[in-house]
Design a protein around this motif. Structure first.
Motif, short mmCIF file in Angstrom:
data_model
loop_
_atom_site.label_atom_id
_atom_site.label_comp_id
_atom_site.label_asym_id
_atom_site.label_seq_id
_atom_site.Cartn_x
_atom_site.Cartn_y
_atom_site.Cartn_z
N THR A 106 0.85 -1.20 0.00
CA THR A 106 0.00 0.00 0.00
C THR A 106 0.88 1.24 0.00
OG1 THR A 106 -0.13 0.18 2.41
CG2 THR A 106 -1.79 -1.19 1.33
N VAL A 107 0.36 2.27 -0.62
CA VAL A 107 1.02 3.57 -0.58
C VAL A 107 -0.07 4.63 -0.58
CG1 VAL A 107 1.33 3.68 -3.09
CG2 VAL A 107 2.79 5.04 -1.62
N THR A 108 0.06 5.58 0.32
CA THR A 108 -0.85 6.71 0.37
C THR A 108 -0.03 7.95 0.01
OG1 THR A 108 -2.52 7.85 1.70
CG2 THR A 108 -0.58 7.05 2.86
N PHE A 109 -0.65 8.89 -0.72
CA PHE A 109 0.15 9.98 -1.27
C PHE A 109 -0.68 11.23 -1.54
CE2 PHE A 109 -1.37 7.26 -4.65
CZ PHE A 109 -1.77 8.12 -5.66
N ARG A 110 0.05 12.29 -1.79
CA ARG A 110 -0.53 13.57 -2.16
C ARG A 110 0.21 14.04 -3.40
NH1 ARG A 110 -0.04 19.08 0.27
NH2 ARG A 110 1.62 18.19 1.53
N SER A 170 -7.89 18.38 -11.32
CA SER A 170 -7.25 18.81 -12.56
C SER A 170 -7.06 17.65 -13.54
CB SER A 170 -5.89 19.45 -12.26
OG SER A 170 -4.98 18.47 -11.78
N ALA A 171 -6.85 18.01 -14.79
CA ALA A 171 -6.57 17.00 -15.82
C ALA A 171 -5.26 16.27 -15.50
CB ALA A 171 -6.50 17.66 -17.19
N ALA A 172 -4.30 16.98 -14.94
CA ALA A 172 -3.02 16.36 -14.58
C ALA A 172 -3.21 15.31 -13.49
CB ALA A 172 -2.01 17.42 -14.13
N GLU A 173 -4.07 15.60 -12.52
CA GLU A 173 -4.38 14.64 -11.46
C GLU A 173 -5.01 13.39 -12.07
OE1 GLU A 173 -6.47 15.46 -7.38
OE2 GLU A 173 -8.00 14.93 -8.87
N THR A 174 -6.01 13.58 -12.91
CA THR A 174 -6.69 12.46 -13.57
C THR A 174 -5.72 11.63 -14.40
OG1 THR A 174 -8.76 13.68 -13.62
CG2 THR A 174 -8.55 11.84 -15.17
N ASP A 175 -4.84 12.30 -15.13
CA ASP A 175 -3.87 11.61 -15.97
C ASP A 175 -2.91 10.77 -15.13
OD1 ASP A 175 -2.72 11.17 -18.66
OD2 ASP A 175 -0.98 12.19 -17.78
N PHE A 176 -2.46 11.31 -14.00
CA PHE A 176 -1.57 10.56 -13.12
C PHE A 176 -2.26 9.30 -12.61
CE2 PHE A 176 0.03 9.21 -9.07
CZ PHE A 176 1.41 9.22 -9.26
N LEU A 177 -3.49 9.43 -12.15
CA LEU A 177 -4.21 8.28 -11.60
C LEU A 177 -4.45 7.22 -12.67
CD1 LEU A 177 -6.69 10.21 -9.30
CD2 LEU A 177 -4.61 8.97 -8.61
N ASP A 237 9.52 0.60 -12.70
CA ASP A 237 10.64 1.53 -12.61
C ASP A 237 10.38 2.78 -13.46
OD1 ASP A 237 13.34 2.19 -11.64
OD2 ASP A 237 13.88 2.01 -13.76
N ALA A 238 9.85 2.60 -14.65
CA ALA A 238 9.55 3.74 -15.52
C ALA A 238 8.49 4.64 -14.89
CB ALA A 238 9.10 3.25 -16.90
N PHE A 239 7.46 4.03 -14.31
CA PHE A 239 6.41 4.82 -13.65
C PHE A 239 7.00 5.64 -12.50
CE2 PHE A 239 3.23 5.38 -10.33
CZ PHE A 239 2.29 6.13 -11.02
N VAL A 240 7.83 5.01 -11.70
CA VAL A 240 8.44 5.70 -10.56
C VAL A 240 9.30 6.88 -11.05
CG1 VAL A 240 10.11 5.49 -8.67
CG2 VAL A 240 8.35 3.73 -8.99
N GLN A 265 9.40 8.41 -14.14
CA GLN A 265 8.78 9.39 -15.04
C GLN A 265 7.54 10.07 -14.46
OE1 GLN A 265 8.11 7.15 -18.63
NE2 GLN A 265 10.26 6.60 -18.77
N ARG A 266 6.85 9.42 -13.55
CA ARG A 266 5.62 10.00 -13.01
C ARG A 266 5.67 10.24 -11.51
NH1 ARG A 266 1.32 10.11 -16.79
NH2 ARG A 266 0.68 11.74 -15.35
N TRP A 267 6.03 9.19 -10.74
CA TRP A 267 5.97 9.27 -9.27
C TRP A 267 6.89 10.36 -8.73
CZ3 TRP A 267 2.52 7.00 -6.11
CH2 TRP A 267 2.77 7.08 -4.74
N ILE A 268 8.16 10.29 -9.04
CA ILE A 268 9.12 11.24 -8.48
C ILE A 268 8.78 12.69 -8.86
CG2 ILE A 268 11.55 11.97 -8.54
CD1 ILE A 268 12.27 8.94 -8.58
N PRO A 269 8.45 12.97 -10.12
CA PRO A 269 8.16 14.36 -10.45
C PRO A 269 6.79 14.87 -9.97
CG PRO A 269 8.60 13.08 -12.46
CD PRO A 269 8.59 12.13 -11.31
#
Length: 97
Positions: free
Chosen positions: A5-9, A16-23, A74-77, A79-83
């Motif tokens: 499990t991971v909980t995040f902000r 926003s569209a960016a929030e939807t795209d990330f999810l 690894d790519a998700f982390v 390219q998306r998670w860290i930024p």
């Protein structure tokens, strides 16, 4: 069985569209072999500053390790998670008893 499990902000504005795209991108992690019972969750408790959660299960530690080392994860982390994630808390559980 391991429940990851991971909980995040996110850094993105709520709704926003960016929030939807990330999810949506996070939900593609279900395609990685070994992932079971994947859920993308919205935090509802006023006791937490986190806004979302991900939960998934793995049959055993080997399946979880393979997921963690998988190129798609690894790519998700990278390219998306860290930024895009502002803060997070990761918890991994094994059922006792």
């Amino acid at each position: 069985m391991i429940r990851h499990t991971v909980t995040f902000r996110l850094k993105h504005p709520t709704g926003s569209a960016a929030e939807t795209d990330f999810l949506k991108a996070a939900c593609t992690l279900t395609s990685i072999p070994g992932v079971r019972k994947f859920e993308c969750l919205r935090q509802t408790s006023p006791k937490s500053n986190f806004t979302f959660g991900l939960s998934m299960e793995f049959d055993d530690a080997a399946a979880y390790a393979a997921y963690s080392a998988h190129p798609e994860h690894d790519a998700f982390v990278q390219q998306r998670w860290i930024p895009e994630v502002l803060e997070f808390l990761e918890l991994d559980y094994e059922v006792i008893g």
